[in-house]
Design a protein around this motif. Sequence first.
Motif, PDB file in Angstrom:
ATOM      1  N   UNK A 203      52.303  32.363  47.992  1.00  0.00           N
ATOM      2  CA  UNK A 203      52.584  33.337  46.933  1.00  0.00           C
ATOM      3  C   UNK A 203      52.008  32.904  45.595  1.00  0.00           C
ATOM      4  N   UNK A 204      52.079  31.610  45.294  1.00  0.00           N
ATOM      5  CA  UNK A 204      51.498  31.119  44.039  1.00  0.00           C
ATOM      6  C   UNK A 204      50.011  31.454  43.990  1.00  0.00           C
ATOM      7  N   UNK A 205      49.324  31.261  45.100  1.00  0.00           N
ATOM      8  CA  UNK A 205      47.886  31.554  45.152  1.00  0.00           C
ATOM      9  C   UNK A 205      47.622  33.067  45.128  1.00  0.00           C
ATOM     10  N   UNK A 206      48.361  33.801  45.937  1.00  0.00           N
ATOM     11  CA  UNK A 206      48.085  35.230  46.095  1.00  0.00           C
ATOM     12  C   UNK A 206      48.525  36.067  44.896  1.00  0.00           C
ATOM     13  N   UNK A 207      49.506  35.561  44.123  1.00  0.00           N
ATOM     14  CA  UNK A 207      50.034  36.342  42.998  1.00  0.00           C
ATOM     15  C   UNK A 207      49.506  35.869  41.651  1.00  0.00           C
ATOM     16  N   UNK A 208      48.470  35.052  41.658  1.00  0.00           N
ATOM     17  CA  UNK A 208      47.894  34.592  40.390  1.00  0.00           C
ATOM     18  C   UNK A 208      47.372  35.778  39.579  1.00  0.00           C
ATOM     19  N   UNK A 209      47.885  35.906  38.354  1.00  0.00           N
ATOM     20  CA  UNK A 209      47.391  36.944  37.446  1.00  0.00           C
ATOM     21  C   UNK A 209      47.736  38.356  37.835  1.00  0.00           C
ATOM     22  N   UNK A 210      48.598  38.558  38.818  1.00  0.00           N
ATOM     23  CA  UNK A 210      48.924  39.911  39.275  1.00  0.00           C
ATOM     24  C   UNK A 210      49.607  40.718  38.167  1.00  0.00           C
ATOM     25  N   UNK A 211      50.418  40.038  37.332  1.00  0.00           N
ATOM     26  CA  UNK A 211      51.149  40.749  36.280  1.00  0.00           C
ATOM     27  C   UNK A 211      50.244  41.480  35.310  1.00  0.00           C
ATOM     28  N   UNK A 212      48.985  41.009  35.105  1.00  0.00           N
ATOM     29  CA  UNK A 212      48.067  41.640  34.155  1.00  0.00           C
ATOM     30  C   UNK A 212      47.112  42.622  34.828  1.00  0.00           C
ATOM     31  N   UNK A 213      47.206  42.775  36.133  1.00  0.00           N
ATOM     32  CA  UNK A 213      46.273  43.655  36.842  1.00  0.00           C
ATOM     33  C   UNK A 213      46.618  45.123  36.630  1.00  0.00           C
ATOM     34  N   UNK A 214      45.624  46.022  36.715  1.00  0.00           N
ATOM     35  CA  UNK A 214      45.921  47.461  36.770  1.00  0.00           C
ATOM     36  C   UNK A 214      46.739  47.781  38.017  1.00  0.00           C
ATOM     37  N   UNK A 215      47.417  48.907  37.988  1.00  0.00           N
ATOM     38  CA  UNK A 215      48.326  49.253  39.080  1.00  0.00           C
ATOM     39  C   UNK A 215      47.622  49.295  40.436  1.00  0.00           C
ATOM     40  N   UNK A 216      46.407  49.794  40.477  1.00  0.00           N
ATOM     41  CA  UNK A 216      45.695  49.915  41.752  1.00  0.00           C
ATOM     42  C   UNK A 216      45.412  48.533  42.346  1.00  0.00           C
ATOM     43  N   UNK A 217      44.955  47.591  41.509  1.00  0.00           N
ATOM     44  CA  UNK A 217      44.684  46.241  42.005  1.00  0.00           C
ATOM     45  C   UNK A 217      45.973  45.510  42.367  1.00  0.00           C
ATOM     46  N   UNK A 218      47.025  45.785  41.610  1.00  0.00           N
ATOM     47  CA  UNK A 218      48.310  45.173  41.914  1.00  0.00           C
ATOM     48  C   UNK A 218      48.798  45.629  43.287  1.00  0.00           C
ATOM     49  N   UNK A 219      48.639  46.920  43.583  1.00  0.00           N
ATOM     50  CA  UNK A 219      49.046  47.440  44.893  1.00  0.00           C
ATOM     51  C   UNK A 219      48.252  46.777  46.011  1.00  0.00           C
ATOM     52  N   UNK A 220      46.951  46.519  45.781  1.00  0.00           N
ATOM     53  CA  UNK A 220      46.141  45.848  46.796  1.00  0.00           C
ATOM     54  C   UNK A 220      46.604  44.415  47.024  1.00  0.00           C
ATOM     55  N   UNK A 221      47.009  43.730  45.944  1.00  0.00           N
ATOM     56  CA  UNK A 221      47.522  42.362  46.088  1.00  0.00           C
ATOM     57  C   UNK A 221      48.819  42.359  46.895  1.00  0.00           C
ATOM     58  N   UNK A 222      49.689  43.316  46.617  1.00  0.00           N
ATOM     59  CA  UNK A 222      50.937  43.431  47.382  1.00  0.00           C
ATOM     60  C   UNK A 222      50.635  43.731  48.852  1.00  0.00           C
ATOM     61  N   UNK A 223      49.675  44.640  49.082  1.00  0.00           N
ATOM     62  CA  UNK A 223      49.315  45.023  50.447  1.00  0.00           C
ATOM     63  C   UNK A 223      48.795  43.824  51.229  1.00  0.00           C
ATOM     64  N   UNK A 224      47.970  43.006  50.586  1.00  0.00           N
ATOM     65  CA  UNK A 224      47.401  41.834  51.271  1.00  0.00           C
ATOM     66  C   UNK A 224      48.505  40.891  51.747  1.00  0.00           C
TER      67      UNK A 224
END
Length: 551
Positions: A203-224
């Motif tokens: 999670x530390x690796x996969x969620x790096x910088x997720x808080x600043x991502x646009x909603x679409x990219x954030x959804x892709x990070x969650x999906x992964x």
Amino acid sequence: MASAPPSIEPETTGFARSWIDRNILALGREMRLSYLPPLMVYVAAGISGLTSIVATFYIKERLGLSAEFLAGLAFWAGLPWALKVPLGHLVDLIWRWKGFLVFVGAGLIAASITIMVGLLGSTESMRGLWSIEAWFVLSTLLSPIGYVVQDVVADAMTVEAVPRFDAEGRATSMAERKSMNTTVQTLGRVAIIGGTVLVSLANVYLLRGVGEMPEAQKALAYLRIYQLALAIPVVSVLGVVLGAALRWRDARRLVAKGFPRSEVRQMLNPHGERPPINWWIIGGGLAFAIVSLGVGIGDVAGGQEIVFGVSMAIVLFLMWRITSELEPDARHVLVGTAVLVFVFRAMPGPGAGSTWWMIDELGFDQQFLAELSVIGSVLTLAGLFIFRRFMAERSIAYIVAFLTIVSTIIGAPIVGMYYGLHHWTAAHTGGVVDARMIALIDTAIESPLGQIAMVPMLAWIANSAPDRLKATFFAVMASFTNLALAAAQLGTKYLNQMFVVTREVKNASGVVTTPADYYQLGVLLILTTVIGFVLPLLAVLFVKATRFRSA
């Protein structure tokens, strides 16, 4: 010229080496290949936490569910663990084919994860079939059913993992088996927490910088992350396959030593003869399932309380029935131990509102929560080694009292932060001891204490329960102590009804429909701290003052 004084190893270094050898290396030396199959099922349970942080933010950002509703949902999600009683008896009845249940559980877990993959990857298609909230609730309820089915089998596999005969066909002594049972149960906790360490690092690796991502990219990070979670059921299935392969290898080895095949089957089967069907257990389990489904589907007023009362009555009745297999002294130890663990685990918490407050007011983002998870998981794993002798040598009454006092002291800074403690500490330390530092220190100190109370109880059951009812005893005690978690969720729900905490909720147009309100969170934090301190200590006094004792 004077000769140099002889080199003397400092006492502290010698003590440290001795302690590490006794508490950590010794456990590694006691590891056996036969322990690996149940440990793989436990690891699967541990890595189930891969999606927990994503789920927290998914709920906060996309679902308009209240803290009270989420506490109620957690109650229903925890209720399948009460089904461990009939499932445990089923495992005793179909012992030879129990691995099939792991495949069933894996299918349910895979279905739950697939629903979340669909919600994140094909949101509009899923919404066209059902509401997003309904899909989320279904996913939340499916996974614990799968995990409880697998956990029942894993508990039974720990008994099977302890060999009754060595490679030469010589019977192992009771003392050796007791030691191995304690080792397996400790390794089981290590496997679960080791799984949480792995997913926390992921999670530390996969969620790096997720808080600043646009909603679409954030959804892709969650999906992964949810797509990676589909590996979870595969791990548990591989554990069953490995177990079958090891039994086949051991059987061939003993046959080669000259033992008849009929005798080999008895040597490798710790279960003995199949017990008779206990219709009280089967009937109780069916009654529980019917009442739960009827009340849940019918949305009956007070349904959670009805189901909890019925399930508690059923589990207590089943405990009374199966404890007749024990001697009076052992029965008193079992009851005293169960009461202590139940009360300790039944303490309510502040609910989802405290996490929302940390996210909104303290600025804890996805990556920081993942880092906290890593620290907590690693130190919890270390705690199993650090407190190994402590767990083995102290009574559960002593352990519960110790954990209650220490947990209360450690939790105080979190309460203090609501009232501005972090502002004061930051001002007096040049900004070093801020909210994040306090949370890191609190997590680091508290985490090793999490699993301590359960290991002695599990080891006692493995060693003291009748051979032909091992899985049933594990299941009954697990059902009783897991009902404590259901009681904790009910308590959390009641407290969230009295002290309402809300985070900001927006509709699809971005209009705020529910404003953030954390005004009553401080009282909620104080009240849960007081309750969590007083009630477990009263339970310890009760056990000490009655004929009941603890393991």
